[in-house]
Design a protein around this motif. Structure first.
Motif, PDB file in Angstrom:
ATOM      1  N   CYS A   1      47.799  47.965  -2.181  1.00 20.08           N
ATOM      2  CA  CYS A   1      48.772  47.785  -3.257  1.00 20.08           C
ATOM      3  C   CYS A   1      49.005  46.297  -3.502  1.00 20.08           C
ATOM      4  CB  CYS A   1      50.094  48.489  -2.923  1.00 20.08           C
ATOM      5  SG  CYS A   1      51.330  48.376  -4.246  1.00 20.08           S
ATOM      6  N   ASN A   2      48.406  45.792  -4.577  1.00 17.88           N
ATOM      7  CA  ASN A   2      48.593  44.415  -5.023  1.00 17.88           C
ATOM      8  C   ASN A   2      47.834  43.398  -4.170  1.00 17.88           C
ATOM      9  OD1 ASN A   2      49.583  42.597  -6.925  1.00 17.88           O
ATOM     10  ND2 ASN A   2      51.401  42.119  -5.710  1.00 17.88           N
TER      11      ASN A   2
ATOM     12  N   VAL B   1      64.192  50.582  -2.609  1.00 20.38           N
ATOM     13  CA  VAL B   1      64.117  51.309  -3.875  1.00 20.38           C
ATOM     14  C   VAL B   1      63.156  52.487  -3.775  1.00 20.38           C
ATOM     15  CG1 VAL B   1      62.312  49.815  -4.868  1.00 20.38           C
ATOM     16  CG2 VAL B   1      63.865  51.085  -6.373  1.00 20.38           C
ATOM     17  N   TRP B   2      62.046  52.298  -3.055  1.00 20.69           N
ATOM     18  CA  TRP B   2      61.055  53.369  -2.886  1.00 20.69           C
ATOM     19  C   TRP B   2      61.603  54.455  -1.967  1.00 20.69           C
ATOM     20  CZ3 TRP B   2      57.688  55.532  -5.532  1.00 20.69           C
ATOM     21  CH2 TRP B   2      56.556  56.156  -5.042  1.00 20.69           C
ATOM     22  N   LYS B   3      62.342  54.063  -0.948  1.00 20.80           N
ATOM     23  CA  LYS B   3      62.986  55.037  -0.065  1.00 20.80           C
ATOM     24  C   LYS B   3      63.967  55.905  -0.847  1.00 20.80           C
ATOM     25  CE  LYS B   3      64.808  53.481   3.676  1.00 20.80           C
ATOM     26  NZ  LYS B   3      65.612  52.529   4.490  1.00 20.80           N
TER      27      LYS B   3
ATOM     28  N   GLU C   1      63.831  45.279  -8.156  1.00 24.14           N
ATOM     29  CA  GLU C   1      63.510  45.773  -6.815  1.00 24.14           C
ATOM     30  C   GLU C   1      62.066  46.256  -6.740  1.00 24.14           C
ATOM     31  OE1 GLU C   1      65.259  45.965  -3.877  1.00 24.14           O
ATOM     32  OE2 GLU C   1      66.676  44.605  -4.847  1.00 24.14           O
ATOM     33  N   CYS C   2      61.602  46.951  -7.779  1.00 20.93           N
ATOM     34  CA  CYS C   2      60.222  47.437  -7.792  1.00 20.93           C
ATOM     35  C   CYS C   2      59.232  46.274  -7.770  1.00 20.93           C
ATOM     36  CB  CYS C   2      59.985  48.300  -9.026  1.00 20.93           C
ATOM     37  SG  CYS C   2      60.844  49.886  -8.995  1.00 20.93           S
ATOM     38  N   ASN C   3      59.493  45.262  -8.563  1.00 25.67           N
ATOM     39  CA  ASN C   3      58.609  44.100  -8.564  1.00 25.67           C
ATOM     40  C   ASN C   3      58.615  43.387  -7.225  1.00 25.67           C
ATOM     41  OD1 ASN C   3      57.627  44.307 -11.227  1.00 25.67           O
ATOM     42  ND2 ASN C   3      59.500  43.389 -12.046  1.00 25.67           N
TER      43      ASN C   3
ATOM     44  N   TRP D   1      51.490  52.057  -9.871  1.00 27.29           N
ATOM     45  CA  TRP D   1      52.778  52.283  -9.225  1.00 27.29           C
ATOM     46  C   TRP D   1      53.926  51.713 -10.057  1.00 27.29           C
ATOM     47  CZ3 TRP D   1      56.769  49.413  -6.930  1.00 27.29           C
ATOM     48  CH2 TRP D   1      57.636  50.148  -6.106  1.00 27.29           C
ATOM     49  N   THR D   2      53.780  50.482 -10.499  1.00 31.04           N
ATOM     50  CA  THR D   2      54.862  49.887 -11.282  1.00 31.04           C
ATOM     51  C   THR D   2      55.005  50.583 -12.627  1.00 31.04           C
ATOM     52  OG1 THR D   2      53.355  48.143 -12.065  1.00 31.04           O
ATOM     53  CG2 THR D   2      54.752  47.626 -10.174  1.00 31.04           C
ATOM     54  N   GLY D   3      53.891  51.038 -13.201  1.00 36.91           N
ATOM     55  CA  GLY D   3      53.972  51.787 -14.452  1.00 36.91           C
ATOM     56  C   GLY D   3      54.768  53.061 -14.297  1.00 36.91           C
TER      57      GLY D   3
END
Length: 250
Positions: free
Chosen positions: A182-183, A140-142, A221-223, A196-198
């Motif tokens: 990240c997390n 999803v990030w790609k 996908e983001c989660n 990032w999720t926001g």
């Protein structure tokens, strides 16, 4: 959240080399100031300095604000509405999604114009690579980054900001980067996750279908990405660079 994450990672709101210009009656400009959190903190820390912020959207405070702050609605792509050699420091932060790559040289030229000789520019931007997370685990990030690249934005602009500063004529250019978990890694890792999720969730109604997802699939996908990042200690890099405007030749 974004402001506090970056402040935590870099241990403050400004680089040590620019502190010398933050003296009585100094004028400081923040370009694309947004809600002005950086200005409000700086104005409190340096009450004898004069702070100005410009942004295309009037989301900065208009009434309840420190007396040494001023805000103007302005589009930096149309120029900075101040005279030459006016500011001791010009700052710009986290504008990676604001405009296409082609605009950066003109923006830096405007910054150079309004900075006094001996004054500084300070830029801070991310590199949107999520390190340690395998490509197949961040599809999803790609896709998100590919979409932005296709419309002319450099998702790795943080790596290049010092080059723009150099090309604009500034001297004594300094740069560094810091990694942000990240997390994982405590409060800063949680701030990174929430930032990032926001960003991603806010964009879902506009972006999801453009990159091949329903909104529900996009959010899932983001989660999944941030949860996996926790397991492999994924991280982003943030870059800061400064440059000083030279004095005219004698």
């Amino acid at each position: 959240m974004q402001h506090y994450m970056v402040k935590f990672v870099f241990d403050g709101n400004y680089e040590p080399q620019v502190k010398g210009v933050l003296k009585k009656d100094a004028r400081i400009l923040d370009v694309a100031c947004g809600s002005a959190t950086w200005i409000l903190e700086m104005a409190t820390e340096f009450p004898e300095c004069e702070f100005h912020g410009i942004d295309i959207s009037p989301i900065f405070p208009l009434e309840i604000k420190p007396v040494n702050t001023n805000f103007t609605v302005a589009n930096v792509l149309e120029g900075i509405p101040y005279s030459d050699n006016h500011f001791d420091l010009v700052s710009m932060r986290m504008t990676i999604w604001c405009w296409n790559d082609d605009y950066w040289p003109a923006i830096l030229a405007e910054m150079y114009r309004v900075v006094k000789p001996g004054g500084y520019v300070q830029l801070l931007e991310p590199d949107d690579t999520l390190w340690r997370v395998e490509p197949e685990k961040q599809e999803v990030w790609k896709r998100w980054n590919r979409w932005h690249t296709n419309i002319g934005r450099d998702v790795h602009i943080g790596r290049r900001i010092y080059k723009f500063i150099q090309a604009s004529g500034f001297e004594s250019v300094q740069r560094r980067y810091m990694s942000t978990p990240c997390n994982w890694g405590g409060p800063v890792g949680q701030l990174c996750r929430e930032t990032w999720t926001g960003l991603m969730m806010a964009s879902a109604p506009r972006i999801a279908r453009l990159i091949g997802y329903s909104e529900k699939e996009f959010e899932a996908e983001c989660n999944a990405v941030v949860e996996y990042s926790k397991s492999v200690q994924g991280y982003f890099n943030f870059h800061v660079a400064t440059g000083r405007k030279p004095f005219p030749a004698a």
